[in-house]
Design a protein around this motif. Structure first.
Motif, PDB file in Angstrom:
ATOM      1  N   VAL A  49     -50.754  42.837 -50.198  1.00 28.89           N
ATOM      2  CA  VAL A  49     -51.145  43.975 -49.364  1.00 28.89           C
ATOM      3  C   VAL A  49     -51.474  43.573 -47.923  1.00 28.89           C
ATOM      4  CG1 VAL A  49     -52.985  45.695 -49.053  1.00 28.89           C
ATOM      5  CG2 VAL A  49     -51.920  45.389 -51.286  1.00 28.89           C
ATOM      6  N   VAL A  50     -52.049  42.370 -47.736  1.00 30.55           N
ATOM      7  CA  VAL A  50     -52.566  42.017 -46.401  1.00 30.55           C
ATOM      8  C   VAL A  50     -51.479  42.017 -45.333  1.00 30.55           C
ATOM      9  CG1 VAL A  50     -54.615  40.727 -47.072  1.00 30.55           C
ATOM     10  CG2 VAL A  50     -52.404  39.576 -47.059  1.00 30.55           C
ATOM     11  N   ASP A  51     -50.259  41.651 -45.705  1.00 27.09           N
ATOM     12  CA  ASP A  51     -49.188  41.643 -44.701  1.00 27.09           C
ATOM     13  C   ASP A  51     -48.904  43.053 -44.198  1.00 27.09           C
ATOM     14  OD1 ASP A  51     -48.951  38.929 -44.996  1.00 27.09           O
ATOM     15  OD2 ASP A  51     -47.251  39.020 -46.360  1.00 27.09           O
ATOM     16  N   ALA A  52     -48.834  44.010 -45.137  1.00 34.41           N
ATOM     17  CA  ALA A  52     -48.554  45.395 -44.739  1.00 34.41           C
ATOM     18  C   ALA A  52     -49.676  45.959 -43.881  1.00 34.41           C
ATOM     19  CB  ALA A  52     -48.343  46.266 -45.974  1.00 34.41           C
ATOM     20  N   VAL A  53     -50.917  45.662 -44.257  1.00 34.10           N
ATOM     21  CA  VAL A  53     -52.066  46.142 -43.480  1.00 34.10           C
ATOM     22  C   VAL A  53     -52.054  45.519 -42.085  1.00 34.10           C
ATOM     23  CG1 VAL A  53     -54.584  46.140 -43.347  1.00 34.10           C
ATOM     24  CG2 VAL A  53     -53.446  46.587 -45.527  1.00 34.10           C
ATOM     25  N   ALA A  54     -51.809  44.213 -42.038  1.00 33.35           N
ATOM     26  CA  ALA A  54     -51.764  43.538 -40.737  1.00 33.35           C
ATOM     27  C   ALA A  54     -50.623  44.078 -39.880  1.00 33.35           C
ATOM     28  CB  ALA A  54     -51.602  42.028 -40.938  1.00 33.35           C
ATOM     29  N   ALA A  55     -49.499  44.428 -40.513  1.00 31.68           N
ATOM     30  CA  ALA A  55     -48.366  44.985 -39.757  1.00 31.68           C
ATOM     31  C   ALA A  55     -48.762  46.314 -39.112  1.00 31.68           C
ATOM     32  CB  ALA A  55     -47.167  45.173 -40.680  1.00 31.68           C
ATOM     33  N   LEU A  56     -49.514  47.147 -39.850  1.00 31.67           N
ATOM     34  CA  LEU A  56     -50.002  48.403 -39.264  1.00 31.67           C
ATOM     35  C   LEU A  56     -50.896  48.124 -38.061  1.00 31.67           C
ATOM     36  CD1 LEU A  56     -50.928  50.441 -42.470  1.00 31.67           C
ATOM     37  CD2 LEU A  56     -49.020  50.898 -40.921  1.00 31.67           C
ATOM     38  N   SER A  57     -51.750  47.105 -38.178  1.00 33.77           N
ATOM     39  CA  SER A  57     -52.623  46.746 -37.055  1.00 33.77           C
ATOM     40  C   SER A  57     -51.814  46.258 -35.863  1.00 33.77           C
ATOM     41  CB  SER A  57     -53.619  45.663 -37.480  1.00 33.77           C
ATOM     42  OG  SER A  57     -54.579  46.170 -38.374  1.00 33.77           O
ATOM     43  N   CYS A  58     -50.778  45.468 -36.127  1.00 33.74           N
ATOM     44  CA  CYS A  58     -49.926  44.974 -35.033  1.00 33.74           C
ATOM     45  C   CYS A  58     -49.372  46.136 -34.218  1.00 33.74           C
ATOM     46  CB  CYS A  58     -48.785  44.126 -35.594  1.00 33.74           C
ATOM     47  SG  CYS A  58     -49.295  42.516 -36.238  1.00 33.74           S
ATOM     48  N   GLU A  59     -48.997  47.218 -34.908  1.00 32.24           N
ATOM     49  CA  GLU A  59     -48.453  48.376 -34.208  1.00 32.24           C
ATOM     50  C   GLU A  59     -49.546  49.165 -33.505  1.00 32.24           C
ATOM     51  OE1 GLU A  59     -44.381  49.606 -36.247  1.00 32.24           O
ATOM     52  OE2 GLU A  59     -46.096  50.052 -37.537  1.00 32.24           O
ATOM     53  N   ALA A  60     -50.704  49.298 -34.148  1.00 31.96           N
ATOM     54  CA  ALA A  60     -51.806  50.020 -33.504  1.00 31.96           C
ATOM     55  C   ALA A  60     -52.260  49.306 -32.240  1.00 31.96           C
ATOM     56  CB  ALA A  60     -52.973  50.161 -34.484  1.00 31.96           C
ATOM     57  N   ILE A  61     -52.326  47.965 -32.312  1.00 33.62           N
ATOM     58  CA  ILE A  61     -52.778  47.160 -31.178  1.00 33.62           C
ATOM     59  C   ILE A  61     -51.676  46.976 -30.139  1.00 33.62           C
ATOM     60  CG2 ILE A  61     -53.680  44.867 -30.548  1.00 33.62           C
ATOM     61  CD1 ILE A  61     -54.782  44.681 -33.436  1.00 33.62           C
ATOM     62  N   LYS A  62     -50.415  47.238 -30.562  1.00 31.59           N
ATOM     63  CA  LYS A  62     -49.238  46.955 -29.721  1.00 31.59           C
ATOM     64  C   LYS A  62     -49.161  45.452 -29.434  1.00 31.59           C
ATOM     65  CE  LYS A  62     -48.920  51.510 -27.547  1.00 31.59           C
ATOM     66  NZ  LYS A  62     -49.849  52.165 -28.478  1.00 31.59           N
ATOM     67  N   ALA A  63     -49.321  44.676 -30.490  1.00 31.32           N
ATOM     68  CA  ALA A  63     -49.435  43.224 -30.354  1.00 31.32           C
ATOM     69  C   ALA A  63     -48.082  42.556 -30.164  1.00 31.32           C
ATOM     70  CB  ALA A  63     -50.117  42.652 -31.592  1.00 31.32           C
ATOM     71  N   ASP A  64     -48.124  41.399 -29.539  1.00 33.64           N
ATOM     72  CA  ASP A  64     -46.957  40.530 -29.423  1.00 33.64           C
ATOM     73  C   ASP A  64     -46.769  39.839 -30.776  1.00 33.64           C
ATOM     74  OD1 ASP A  64     -45.047  38.647 -28.906  1.00 33.64           O
ATOM     75  OD2 ASP A  64     -46.119  37.649 -27.276  1.00 33.64           O
ATOM     76  N   VAL A  65     -45.643  40.096 -31.432  1.00 33.89           N
ATOM     77  CA  VAL A  65     -45.405  39.547 -32.775  1.00 33.89           C
ATOM     78  C   VAL A  65     -44.292  38.506 -32.770  1.00 33.89           C
ATOM     79  CG1 VAL A  65     -46.256  41.593 -33.975  1.00 33.89           C
ATOM     80  CG2 VAL A  65     -43.852  41.481 -33.314  1.00 33.89           C
ATOM     81  N   SER A  66     -44.047  37.910 -31.594  1.00 37.59           N
ATOM     82  CA  SER A  66     -42.966  36.917 -31.505  1.00 37.59           C
ATOM     83  C   SER A  66     -43.235  35.699 -32.376  1.00 37.59           C
ATOM     84  CB  SER A  66     -42.777  36.476 -30.051  1.00 37.59           C
ATOM     85  OG  SER A  66     -43.981  35.949 -29.512  1.00 37.59           O
ATOM     86  N   VAL A  67     -44.511  35.477 -32.749  1.00 35.26           N
ATOM     87  CA  VAL A  67     -44.846  34.334 -33.603  1.00 35.26           C
ATOM     88  C   VAL A  67     -44.095  34.392 -34.927  1.00 35.26           C
ATOM     89  CG1 VAL A  67     -46.846  35.493 -34.640  1.00 35.26           C
ATOM     90  CG2 VAL A  67     -46.766  32.999 -34.578  1.00 35.26           C
ATOM     91  N   PHE A  68     -43.741  35.604 -35.379  1.00 35.72           N
ATOM     92  CA  PHE A  68     -43.036  35.735 -36.658  1.00 35.72           C
ATOM     93  C   PHE A  68     -41.529  35.522 -36.525  1.00 35.72           C
ATOM     94  CE2 PHE A  68     -46.623  38.870 -36.880  1.00 35.72           C
ATOM     95  CZ  PHE A  68     -47.449  38.062 -37.642  1.00 35.72           C
ATOM     96  N   ASN A  69     -41.035  35.427 -35.298  1.00 37.41           N
ATOM     97  CA  ASN A  69     -39.590  35.312 -35.082  1.00 37.41           C
ATOM     98  C   ASN A  69     -39.118  33.878 -34.968  1.00 37.41           C
ATOM     99  OD1 ASN A  69     -39.327  38.127 -34.976  1.00 37.41           O
ATOM    100  ND2 ASN A  69     -39.801  38.170 -32.796  1.00 37.41           N
ATOM    101  N   SER A  70     -40.029  32.929 -34.822  1.00 34.51           N
ATOM    102  CA  SER A  70     -39.615  31.539 -34.581  1.00 34.51           C
ATOM    103  C   SER A  70     -40.259  30.586 -35.574  1.00 34.51           C
ATOM    104  CB  SER A  70     -40.001  31.128 -33.155  1.00 34.51           C
ATOM    105  OG  SER A  70     -41.386  31.326 -32.927  1.00 34.51           O
ATOM    106  N   VAL A  71     -40.423  31.061 -36.814  1.00 37.90           N
ATOM    107  CA  VAL A  71     -41.109  30.243 -37.816  1.00 37.90           C
ATOM    108  C   VAL A  71     -40.208  29.161 -38.377  1.00 37.90           C
ATOM    109  CG1 VAL A  71     -42.224  30.254 -40.067  1.00 37.90           C
ATOM    110  CG2 VAL A  71     -42.715  32.052 -38.425  1.00 37.90           C
ATOM    111  N   ASP A  72     -39.075  29.550 -38.941  1.00 37.04           N
ATOM    112  CA  ASP A  72     -38.181  28.587 -39.590  1.00 37.04           C
ATOM    113  C   ASP A  72     -37.229  28.023 -38.557  1.00 37.04           C
ATOM    114  OD1 ASP A  72     -36.811  27.028 -41.287  1.00 37.04           O
ATOM    115  OD2 ASP A  72     -35.946  28.627 -42.500  1.00 37.04           O
ATOM    116  N   ALA A  73     -37.570  26.837 -38.024  1.00 35.81           N
ATOM    117  CA  ALA A  73     -36.745  26.208 -36.998  1.00 35.81           C
ATOM    118  C   ALA A  73     -35.546  25.498 -37.596  1.00 35.81           C
ATOM    119  CB  ALA A  73     -37.580  25.210 -36.189  1.00 35.81           C
ATOM    120  N   GLY A  74     -35.377  25.577 -38.912  1.00 33.94           N
ATOM    121  CA  GLY A  74     -34.229  24.929 -39.550  1.00 33.94           C
ATOM    122  C   GLY A  74     -34.418  23.448 -39.734  1.00 33.94           C
ATOM    123  N   ASP A  75     -35.658  22.941 -39.516  1.00 35.67           N
ATOM    124  CA  ASP A  75     -35.863  21.513 -39.635  1.00 35.67           C
ATOM    125  C   ASP A  75     -36.276  21.081 -41.041  1.00 35.67           C
ATOM    126  OD1 ASP A  75     -38.444  22.424 -39.776  1.00 35.67           O
ATOM    127  OD2 ASP A  75     -39.056  21.612 -37.830  1.00 35.67           O
TER     128      ASP A  75
END
Length: 882
Positions: free
Chosen positions: A143-169
C-alpha cells in the motif's frame, strides 16, 4: 465482516499449512477454525491421563487480537505434534473459544506430560504476534507505494529518482528496482509531478525497498515457524533458542517501520499544508495531531523496542513492535487521507472556490476552471482515486458536512479488517500485477539510454576527439558491428570468453566485435595494406558482468598507426595523442601507466616461469589494480602451477613504479638482472628512446613507469600503456593501448608493425557528467540560437518567418502558441538566447519584437532587419566568449 461470511481455517489436514493471513483472520473473527477430522481421530486415540496443571500465560499488555493469535498458533502446535499423549480436549476447548469469541481465561488446565511440554515450548506469544505483523507488514509494503504516489502528485514532487534506478550494472538491489517500477506505473502519465524537490520523496526508494526486503525475510521465517511441530520432551526442559532467533528477526522490521512512519509523517504534513480550504484544513490538522504520533514518539517507541529486546523481555518486545506497526499504519492512512483531500478537495466539498468550505457562493473564474480541467493524475493513481471516490459516494456525505465522519470513512480504506480495504488491495494488485502491459519496458543489463543532456555531452566530446585525431593526420574508418567468429577468436587470451556469439545464419558463425583493433587488422590484411593512420569511433560488445563504469555495449574511440616508421616514433605520437585527448576533455587528474611486453617476458623468464605460461601469468598480473598481490600469488601458485619462489620473485619486480627516466636509469644500472636478458635489454633501449621523445613532447609528466602493468590481451608485442583517472569518480582505466606487430600478419598476410590507443569513452562520459553535477552546471541540450514565437496558429506564416533564419544559417526553432508566457518559458527552459515574437499587431505594423531572454529586455525592430539584427547579436556573444 459478519459471522455468516466468515471463512474456515482447517488445521491438521493432509497438505494443509497455517499461513499468517489465516492467523490474522481467526484472531480478528474474520474466519472460524476447525480441526481436520483425521487429525481429531488421531488425537482421540490417545489414552494418556492428565498428570499436571497449566495456565496459559497471555501477557496482560496483549490486545485481544494478539492473545487470539497466540491461541491460534498454540492450537495448531497441539494438532501438529502427533504425540501419543496429546488428547482432543484442549484443541476442542481452544477451537470453541476462538469461534465463539469467548473469554480466553481458561484457568488451571489439567494436562498430560506431553501436552505440558508442547504448551511450555511452543513460543506462541512470539509466533502469534509475529504472524499478525507478517500479515500487516506484507499489506503495508503493497500500500505504501500507492499512498506515496498520491502524495507525490499532491506535492507536485520531482520524481526523477524513480526513472534512473536500474543503471544496467547488475548491482541495483532488486527491491529498489521493484519500488521504482511500481511508482512509475502508478505515476505514468501524471501531469502533476516533476517540479518540487522533496527529500521525503527521494527517500521513498530506499525506505520502501528496505521494508519489502525485511517483510520477505520475515514471511519466509514465519511460514516455517507456524508449521513446524514442537519436539515433545520432558516437561519444563526449557527453550532451544528459537524464541531468541524469532525475536531477532523482528528487529529489522521495527527499524523499517520507523523509517516508513517518519517519511510518511513528513509527506502528510506537506499534504495538509496544501489543502486550500481553511476550515477543512484546520479540522483535518486537529484530527491528525490527535490521532497520530510524532516523529519523536516513533523514535521513542523504537528505543523501547530495543530495550525490551536487549533485556530479553520478549513478550513486551513483540507487543511493542505490534504497537509500532499499528501507529505506522495510522500514519500511512492519514497520508492517504491528506493526499486524497489535497487532490480532490474541491470536488469533495462541493465548492467551486478555493476559500472556506463552510460559506460563500463565489463564482470560479474561467481561467481557474480551465486550469482544473487540465489536471491529469497518473494512470495508476487515477484508478485508486476513482475507487475511493466511488465508494465514498455510495456511503454518502462529503467533507463539508461532517469532517470527522468523512475522515473515518476514508480511513476505513486502510483498515486491514474492513471490507473496503479488500477493494483497495484488489485495485492495487490489478494495477501492479494483472496489468503487466502497463509496465514500462526495461533495458538489458549493461546497456543505457542517453537523454538529450547526456547526448549534448557526448557530441561535444566526440567533436573534440575527432578534431585531435584529424590534427595528427588520421583518416576515418568504419567496419561491421559483427565479424566472422574465426576472425576474433584467439586474439584476446582469457578474455575471449567475453565475446558475444550470434546464431548461425546461412552457415556463417559470427560474433559481435569485442574491440576495434582486430577488425582494423583484418581490414589491413584483407586489402593488402602496409601503411595506414586511422581512427574509428564505434560501439563494441562484451559479455561481461556489468558494474560501475563497465557495460556490455559501449563506444570505443581508437587511433592506430600501422606501417614502417622510425623506431618508437608511432609509440610516442600515440601516447602524446592520448594525453592530449584527456587534457582537452578536461576530466581532471589522471596518470598514464606504461610498461613493455618484452620487459614483462624478461621478468617472467628471470623468475623461472615457463614460456608457455607467460600469457596466462600476465593475465594474473594484470589484475593487480583490483586485487592484492596475496590474492594474485594464490592464483598463480594454486591455479596456474607456479612455485612459491617464482611467485615471490614476480612480486618483487611488480612493486617497482616511478618516474619514467628515473626508474629506467635504475633498471639499466650495472648488476640489474634485466641486463642479463636479451629481450629486456631491447625493451629498455626502446623505452629510453620513447621517454626522451615524450619529454620533448611535454607529456612525460603524465607518465608513470609501472612494472605491474601487464595488459591481458594476447596480441601486444611491445610498449603497453593504460590511463587511470585519479579523481573521486572510480571508473578504472579510461584509455589503453600498445604495440601489436604480429596481429595483422596473423590473418595470413605479411607482418605489418602497428601501435594504437583506445579511449574508454563511456568512463570518460561518466566522469564528465559527475563533474557537471558537482559544479552545478546546467547542460544545454540544443544549440538553438533564436526562437521564433508566433502568437497564433498560422503555420504557413510561421514557417515563412523561421525559414528566413534557416536560410541565413541561424539555428532557429518555430513555436506556435497564443500565450506569450509559453514562448518565454520554452526559451528559458531550453536556454535559447534570443526570441523573435510576432502577433497580429506586429504583422500589421511590419515589425517584430526581439527579446534578449537572459537580460529580459526587448525592443521592436522592422521585420526586414530581424535576421541581420539577430546575427549581429550572436556575433557579439561569440566574440565575448573568445
Amino acid at each position: 465482516m459478519p459471522d455468516g461470511e466468515a471463512t474456515t481455517v482447517t488445521l491438521g489436514g493432509k497438505g494443509s499449512a497455517l499461513a499468517p493471513s489465516s492467523v490474522f483472520a481467526v484472531a480478528n473473527g474474520l474466519a472460524k477454525v476447525r480441526v481436520d477430522s483425521s487429525a481429531h481421530d488421531r488425537l482421540a486415540a490417545s489414552r494418556s491421563s492428565p498428570s499436571a496443571t497449566y495456565q496459559i500465560p497471555f501477557p496482560s499488555q496483549f490486545t485481544p487480537e494478539e492473545s487470539r493469535a497466540s491461541l491460534t498458533v498454540l492450537l495448531s502446535k497441539l494438532v501438529l505434534s502427533g504425540a501419543s499423549g496429546t488428547r482432543p480436549v484442549l484443541p476442542e476447548l481452544f477451537s470453541s473459544s476462538l469461534n465463539s469469541r469467548e473469554s480466553l481465561d481458561f484457568g488451571q488446565l489439567d494436562v498430560t506430560e506431553e501436552e505440558l511440554s508442547i504448551l511450555e515450548k511452543s513460543d506462541t506469544n512470539l509466533h502469534g504476534v509475529c504472524a499478525l505483523l507478517d500479515h500487516q507488514s506484507t499489506f503495508l509494503s503493497m500500500v505504501v507505494d500507492a499512498v506515496a504516489a498520491l502524495s507525490c502528485e499532491a506535492i507536485k514532487a520531482d520524481v526523477s529518482v524513480f526513472n534512473s534506478v536500474d543503471a544496467g550494472d547488475g548491482f541495483t538491489p532488486k527491491d529498489e528496482i521493484g519500488v521504482s517500477s511500481d511508482m512509475k506505473v502508478l505515476l505514468n502519465g501524471s501531469k502533476l509531478v516533476g517540479k518540487v524537490e522533496v527529500e521525503a520523496v527521494r527517500s521513498i526508494l530506499k525506505i520502501h525497498a528496505t521494508l519489502r526486503k525485511v517483510v520477505k525475510s520475515l514471511h519466509l521465517e514465519m511460514r516455517a515457524n507456524l508449521n513446524s511441530a514442537v519436539k515433545v520432551g520432558k516437561a519444563g526442559s526449557g527453550k532451544d533458542g528459537a524464541v531468541v532467533a524469532g525475536a531477532t528477526a523482528l528487529l529489522p522490521l521495527a527499524s523499517a517501520l520507523q523509517s516508513v512512519g517518519e517519511s510518511s509523517l513528513l509527506r502528510t504534513k506537506m499534504n495538509l499544508d496544501l489543502i486550500t480550504a481553511d476550515s477543512l484544513r484546520s479540522s483535518l490538522v486537529h484530527m491528525f495531531e490527535r490521532q497520530c504520533i510524532t516523529a519523536d514518539d516513533l523514535r521513542g517507541k523504537f528505543k523501547v523496542i530495543l530495550d525490551t529486546h536487549y533485556g530479553r523481555d520478549y513478550d513486551n518486545f513483540v507487543h511493542e513492535v505490534y504497537v509500532l506497526s499499528g501507529s505506522v499504519w495510522k500514519i500511512v492512512a492519514w497520508e492517504a487521507v491528506s493526499a486524497f483531500v489535497a487532490l480532490e478537495g474541491a470536488k469533495l466539498t462541493g465548492k467551486e472556490t478555493e476559500g472556506d468550505v463552510t460559506g460563500g457562493n463565489a463564482q470560479v473564474d474561467k481561467k481557474t476552471e480551465k486550469k482544473k480541467k487540465k489536471v491529469v493524475l497518473g494512470k495508476g493513481t487515477a484508478v485508486v482515486v476513482h475507487v475511493i471516490t466511488d465508494i465514498l459516494q455510495r456511503i454518502g456525505g462529503n467533507a463539508a458536512d461532517i469532517v470527522e465522519k468523512f475522515v473515518e470513512d476514508l480511513l476505513l480504506f486502510f483498515d486491514t479488517k474492513d471490507q473496503h480495504f479488500d477493494v483497495l488491495l484488489k485495485t492495487l494488485q490489478d494495477i501492479l500485477e494483472s496489468n503487466e502491459s502497463r509496465r514500462l519496458p526495461k533495458l538489458p543489463k549493461g546497456t543505457r539510454d542517453f537523454a538529450k543532456e547526456q547526448m549534448a555531452i557526448r557530441e561535444k566530446a566526440f567533436s573534440i576527439i575527432t578534431e585531435v585525431f584529424k590534427k595528427h593526420g588520421a583518416t576515418a574508418l568504419d567496419t561491421p558491428v559483427f565479424e566472422l567468429r574465426e576472425t576474433l577468436m584467439g586474439k584476446y587470451g582469457e578474455d575471449s570468453k567475453l565475446i558475444y556469439d550470434l546464431a548461425d545464419q546461412g552457415g556463417e558463425l559470427c560474433s559481435l566485435r569485442y574491440d576495434l583493433t582486430v577488425p582494423f587488422a583484418r581490414y589491413m590484411a584483407m586489402n593488402g595494406l602496409t601503411s595506414m593512420k586511422r581512427y574509428q569511433i564505434a560501439k563494441v560488445y562484451r559479455r561481461d558482468n556489468p558494474s560501475k563504469g563497465r557495460y556490455r555495449e559501449f563506444y570505443q574511440c581508437d587511433f592506430d598507426i600501422a606501417g614502417p616508421y622510425a623506431r618508437m616514433q608511432p609509440d610516442s605520437e600515440v601516447i602524446k595523442i592520448m594525453t592530449e585527448l584527456l587534457d582537452k576533455l578536461n576530466i581532471g587528474e589522471y596518470e598514464v601507466k606504461l610498461n613493455h611486453r618484452k620487459l614483462l617476458d624478461g621478468m617472467l623468464e628471470i623468475c623461472g616461469v615457463p614460456p608457455e605460461k607467460f600469457r596466462t601469468i600476465c593475465s594474473s598480473v594484470d589484475k593487480l589494480d583490483k586485487q592484492s598481490f596475496d590474492q594474485i600469488r594464490k592464483e598463480m601458485v594454486e591455479e596456474k602451477g607456479l612455485t612459491p619462489e617464482m611467485a615471490d620473485g614476480i612480486g618483487e619486480f611488480v612493486k617497482k613504479r616511478g618516474r619514467p627516466l628515473e626508474l629506467l636509469s635504475e633498471l639499466q644500472q650495472k648488476g640489474s638482472k634485466f641486463l642479463e636478458n636479451e629481450g629486456s635489454v631491447q625493451a629498455l633501449n626502446d623505452l629510453e628512446i620513447l621517454f626522451k621523445a615524450l619529454d620533448k613532447a611535454k607529456c612525460i609528466d603524465k607518465v608513470v613507469f609501472d612494472l605491474s602493468l601487464a595488459r591481458g590481451l594476447d596480441y601486444y608485442t611491445g610498449v603497453i600503456y593504460e590511463a587511470v583517472f585519479k579523481g573521486l569518480t572510480q571508473v578504472g582505466s579510461i584509455a589503453a593501448g600498445g604495440r601489436y606487430d604480429d596481429l595483422i600478419g596473423m590473418f595470413g598476410s605479411k607482418p605489418v608493425p602497428a601501435v594504437g590507443v583506445s579511449l574508454g569513452i563511456e568512463r570518460v562520459f561518466a566522469i564528465m557528467e559527475q563533474n557537471q553535477k558537482d559544479q552545478n552546471q546546467t547542460i544545454r541540450a540544443t544549440e538553438t540560437q533564436v526562437l521564433v514565437g508566433f502568437l497564433g496558429e498560422d503555420l504557413p506564416l510561421g514557417t515563412e518567418l523561421v525559414n528566413e533564419f534557416w536560410e541565413a544559417n541561424v539555428k532557429a526553432e518555430l513555436m506556435l502558441n497564443k500565450r506569450v508566457m509559453k514562448h518565454i518559458d520554452h526559451a528559458k527552459d531550453s536556454r535559447i538566447p534570443y526570441m523573435v515574437l510576432v502577433g497580429e499587431r506586429e504583422l500589421s505594423e511590419g515589425v517584430v519584437k526581439l527579446k534578449d531572454i537572459e537580460a529580459a529586455k526587448e525592443e521592436v525592430i522592422p521585420r526586414t532587419q530581424m535576421v541581420e539584427e539577430v546575427k549581429k547579436r550572436l556575433l557579439t556573444i561569440r566574440e565575448a566568449t573568445l
